[in-house]
Design a protein around this motif. Structure first.
Motif, PDB file in Angstrom:
ATOM      1  N   SER A  48      18.309 -33.940  42.158  1.00 19.22           N
ATOM      2  CA  SER A  48      17.167 -34.848  42.172  1.00 19.22           C
ATOM      3  C   SER A  48      15.864 -34.068  42.162  1.00 19.22           C
ATOM      4  N   ARG A  49      14.804 -34.711  41.669  1.00 22.24           N
ATOM      5  CA  ARG A  49      13.483 -34.107  41.626  1.00 22.24           C
ATOM      6  C   ARG A  49      12.561 -35.005  42.432  1.00 22.24           C
ATOM      7  N   LYS A  50      11.841 -34.430  43.368  1.00 17.58           N
ATOM      8  CA  LYS A  50      11.073 -35.233  44.321  1.00 17.58           C
ATOM      9  C   LYS A  50       9.579 -35.151  44.051  1.00 17.58           C
ATOM     10  N   ALA A  51       8.929 -36.314  44.074  1.00 18.99           N
ATOM     11  CA  ALA A  51       7.476 -36.391  43.998  1.00 18.99           C
ATOM     12  C   ALA A  51       6.954 -36.819  45.365  1.00 18.99           C
ATOM     13  N   GLY A  52       6.148 -35.989  45.975  1.00 16.59           N
ATOM     14  CA  GLY A  52       5.569 -36.312  47.279  1.00 16.59           C
ATOM     15  C   GLY A  52       4.260 -37.043  47.088  1.00 16.59           C
ATOM     16  N   VAL A  53       4.140 -38.216  47.673  1.00 15.75           N
ATOM     17  CA  VAL A  53       2.956 -39.050  47.472  1.00 15.75           C
ATOM     18  C   VAL A  53       2.085 -39.025  48.721  1.00 15.75           C
ATOM     19  N   LYS A  84       2.492 -30.098  54.892  1.00 18.85           N
ATOM     20  CA  LYS A  84       2.953 -28.806  54.384  1.00 18.85           C
ATOM     21  C   LYS A  84       4.452 -28.632  54.639  1.00 18.85           C
ATOM     22  N   ARG A  85       4.912 -29.051  55.802  1.00 15.26           N
ATOM     23  CA  ARG A  85       6.341 -28.959  56.098  1.00 15.26           C
ATOM     24  C   ARG A  85       7.149 -29.912  55.205  1.00 15.26           C
ATOM     25  N   ALA A  86       6.584 -31.070  54.940  1.00 16.61           N
ATOM     26  CA  ALA A  86       7.271 -32.019  54.054  1.00 16.61           C
ATOM     27  C   ALA A  86       7.425 -31.443  52.653  1.00 16.61           C
ATOM     28  N   MET A  87       6.390 -30.774  52.161  1.00 19.57           N
ATOM     29  CA  MET A  87       6.466 -30.173  50.830  1.00 19.57           C
ATOM     30  C   MET A  87       7.552 -29.112  50.755  1.00 19.57           C
ATOM     31  N   LYS A  88       7.814 -28.443  51.872  1.00 21.44           N
ATOM     32  CA  LYS A  88       8.844 -27.407  51.923  1.00 21.44           C
ATOM     33  C   LYS A  88      10.236 -27.987  52.163  1.00 21.44           C
ATOM     34  N   GLY A  89      10.298 -29.326  52.332  1.00 27.50           N
ATOM     35  CA  GLY A  89      11.584 -29.960  52.558  1.00 27.50           C
ATOM     36  C   GLY A  89      12.021 -29.939  54.003  1.00 27.50           C
ATOM     37  N   ARG A  90      11.098 -29.645  54.912  1.00 24.99           N
ATOM     38  CA  ARG A  90      11.433 -29.539  56.333  1.00 24.99           C
ATOM     39  C   ARG A  90      11.445 -30.889  57.054  1.00 24.99           C
ATOM     40  N   VAL A  91      10.931 -31.935  56.420  1.00 26.39           N
ATOM     41  CA  VAL A  91      10.831 -33.248  57.063  1.00 26.39           C
ATOM     42  C   VAL A  91      11.842 -34.207  56.434  1.00 26.39           C
ATOM     43  N   ASP A 100      15.601 -31.378  48.738  1.00 28.62           N
ATOM     44  CA  ASP A 100      14.745 -31.808  49.848  1.00 28.62           C
ATOM     45  C   ASP A 100      13.278 -31.473  49.601  1.00 28.62           C
ATOM     46  N   LYS A 101      13.023 -30.478  48.782  1.00 24.36           N
ATOM     47  CA  LYS A 101      11.666 -29.994  48.574  1.00 24.36           C
ATOM     48  C   LYS A 101      10.885 -30.871  47.592  1.00 24.36           C
ATOM     49  N   VAL A 102       9.580 -30.868  47.737  1.00 21.70           N
ATOM     50  CA  VAL A 102       8.703 -31.612  46.830  1.00 21.70           C
ATOM     51  C   VAL A 102       8.492 -30.804  45.554  1.00 21.70           C
ATOM     52  N   HIS A 103       8.590 -31.471  44.408  1.00 20.41           N
ATOM     53  CA  HIS A 103       8.426 -30.800  43.126  1.00 20.41           C
ATOM     54  C   HIS A 103       7.107 -31.147  42.450  1.00 20.41           C
ATOM     55  N   VAL A 104       6.494 -32.252  42.842  1.00 23.39           N
ATOM     56  CA  VAL A 104       5.161 -32.630  42.352  1.00 23.39           C
ATOM     57  C   VAL A 104       4.420 -33.310  43.499  1.00 23.39           C
ATOM     58  N   ARG A 106      -3.753 -28.925  48.608  1.00 20.57           N
ATOM     59  CA  ARG A 106      -3.548 -28.461  47.235  1.00 20.57           C
ATOM     60  C   ARG A 106      -3.286 -26.958  47.185  1.00 20.57           C
ATOM     61  N   GLU A 107      -4.018 -26.196  47.992  1.00 20.91           N
ATOM     62  CA  GLU A 107      -3.820 -24.745  48.016  1.00 20.91           C
ATOM     63  C   GLU A 107      -2.407 -24.388  48.473  1.00 20.91           C
ATOM     64  N   GLU A 108      -1.935 -25.116  49.479  1.00 17.10           N
ATOM     65  CA  GLU A 108      -0.566 -24.890  49.948  1.00 17.10           C
ATOM     66  C   GLU A 108       0.437 -25.238  48.849  1.00 17.10           C
ATOM     67  N   ALA A 109       0.204 -26.346  48.150  1.00 16.74           N
ATOM     68  CA  ALA A 109       1.086 -26.742  47.050  1.00 16.74           C
ATOM     69  C   ALA A 109       1.086 -25.684  45.946  1.00 16.74           C
ATOM     70  N   SER A 110      -0.077 -25.140  45.636  1.00 14.20           N
ATOM     71  CA  SER A 110      -0.177 -24.096  44.612  1.00 14.20           C
ATOM     72  C   SER A 110       0.589 -22.851  45.032  1.00 14.20           C
ATOM     73  N   ASP A 111       0.493 -22.490  46.323  1.00 14.30           N
ATOM     74  CA  ASP A 111       1.236 -21.329  46.830  1.00 14.30           C
ATOM     75  C   ASP A 111       2.733 -21.532  46.695  1.00 14.30           C
ATOM     76  N   LEU A 112       3.162 -22.793  46.748  1.00  9.09           N
ATOM     77  CA  LEU A 112       4.583 -23.121  46.620  1.00  9.09           C
ATOM     78  C   LEU A 112       4.976 -23.422  45.172  1.00  9.09           C
ATOM     79  N   ASP A 113       4.033 -23.202  44.246  1.00  8.19           N
ATOM     80  CA  ASP A 113       4.253 -23.480  42.815  1.00  8.19           C
ATOM     81  C   ASP A 113       4.564 -24.954  42.558  1.00  8.19           C
TER      82      ASP A 113
END
Length: 212
Positions: free
Chosen positions: A2-7, A58-65, A92-96, A121-128
């Protein structure tokens, strides 16, 4: 896979939980690979709450939540929390990262809210993780659009709003998608659907990309 979009919503919201939505395929017991995860909206009423919000996002983007976690404005999620994911997988991780903004209140965004969005946004960029924005309620800011939704890309008012948001937050113009909300309509409207589906298609196209 699956591919996850975090809103992430900008502004006050009734959403208090980290909620995941799966899209069921028509007439089937299977689901689309796209998963939407909704977060609590950005409420800049105290510096402490902002810091807590950003850390949880930030933790949610990393799939920690995990799905179902209730955001606590006073404290970030801890590793002891049952909704904390100690071993996130790619699913689990956010892809967009999708930032949803009310176009009618865009001019009222505080400098702190803008700074917070930049931080996320900066954190998202660091995570590509590529980032896009959806501007809602566009019919409320422009009489031409309210009269005919097909004037959306001819509206100078909307263009200025998008340019201002792009300059302040850093999301490129070609990654900002205007949509009209369903709120008074009793039936489906092809013009409204067209904008929504166009935005969804662009979000899907950005899945897996390193930048936008």
């Amino acid at each position: 896979m699956s591919r996850k979009a975090g809103v992430a919503n900008s502004g006050e919201t009734q959403t208090k939980k980290y909620k995941t939505y799966r899209i069921q395929k028509d007439g089937q017991d299977t689901f689309c690979s796209l998963v939407l995860s909704d977060t609590m909206g950005l409420e800049c009423n105290s510096n402490r709450r902002i810091k807590v919000y950003v850390k949880d996002i930030k933790r949610a983007m990393k799939g920690r939540v995990r799905d179902g976690y209730t955001f606590n404005p006073e404290s970030k999620i801890s590793k002891e929390d049952r909704y904390y994911n100690l071993a996130p997988t790619a699913n689990d991780k956010v892809h967009v990262l999708v930032c949803v903004v009310d176009a009618s209140t865009l001019s009222q965004m505080s400098p702190k809210a803008i700074e917070t969005l930049q931080d996320i946004r900066e954190e998202a960029s660091d995570l590509d993780i590529p980032q896009v924005a959806i501007l809602t309620k566009i019919d409320m800011i422009c009489p031409e659009i309210k009269k005919d939704l097909r004037n959306v890309y001819r509206s100078k008012i909307l263009k200025k709003k998008m340019e201002k948001f792009s300059a302040e937050v850093g999301i490129p113009m070609n990654c900002i998608f205007p949509v009209k909300n369903y709120h008074e309509e009793n039936n489906f409207n092809s013009d409204i659907d067209s904008l929504i589906l166009s935005a969804l298609k662009d979000i899907i196209d950005n899945l897996g990309q390193s930048e936008c």
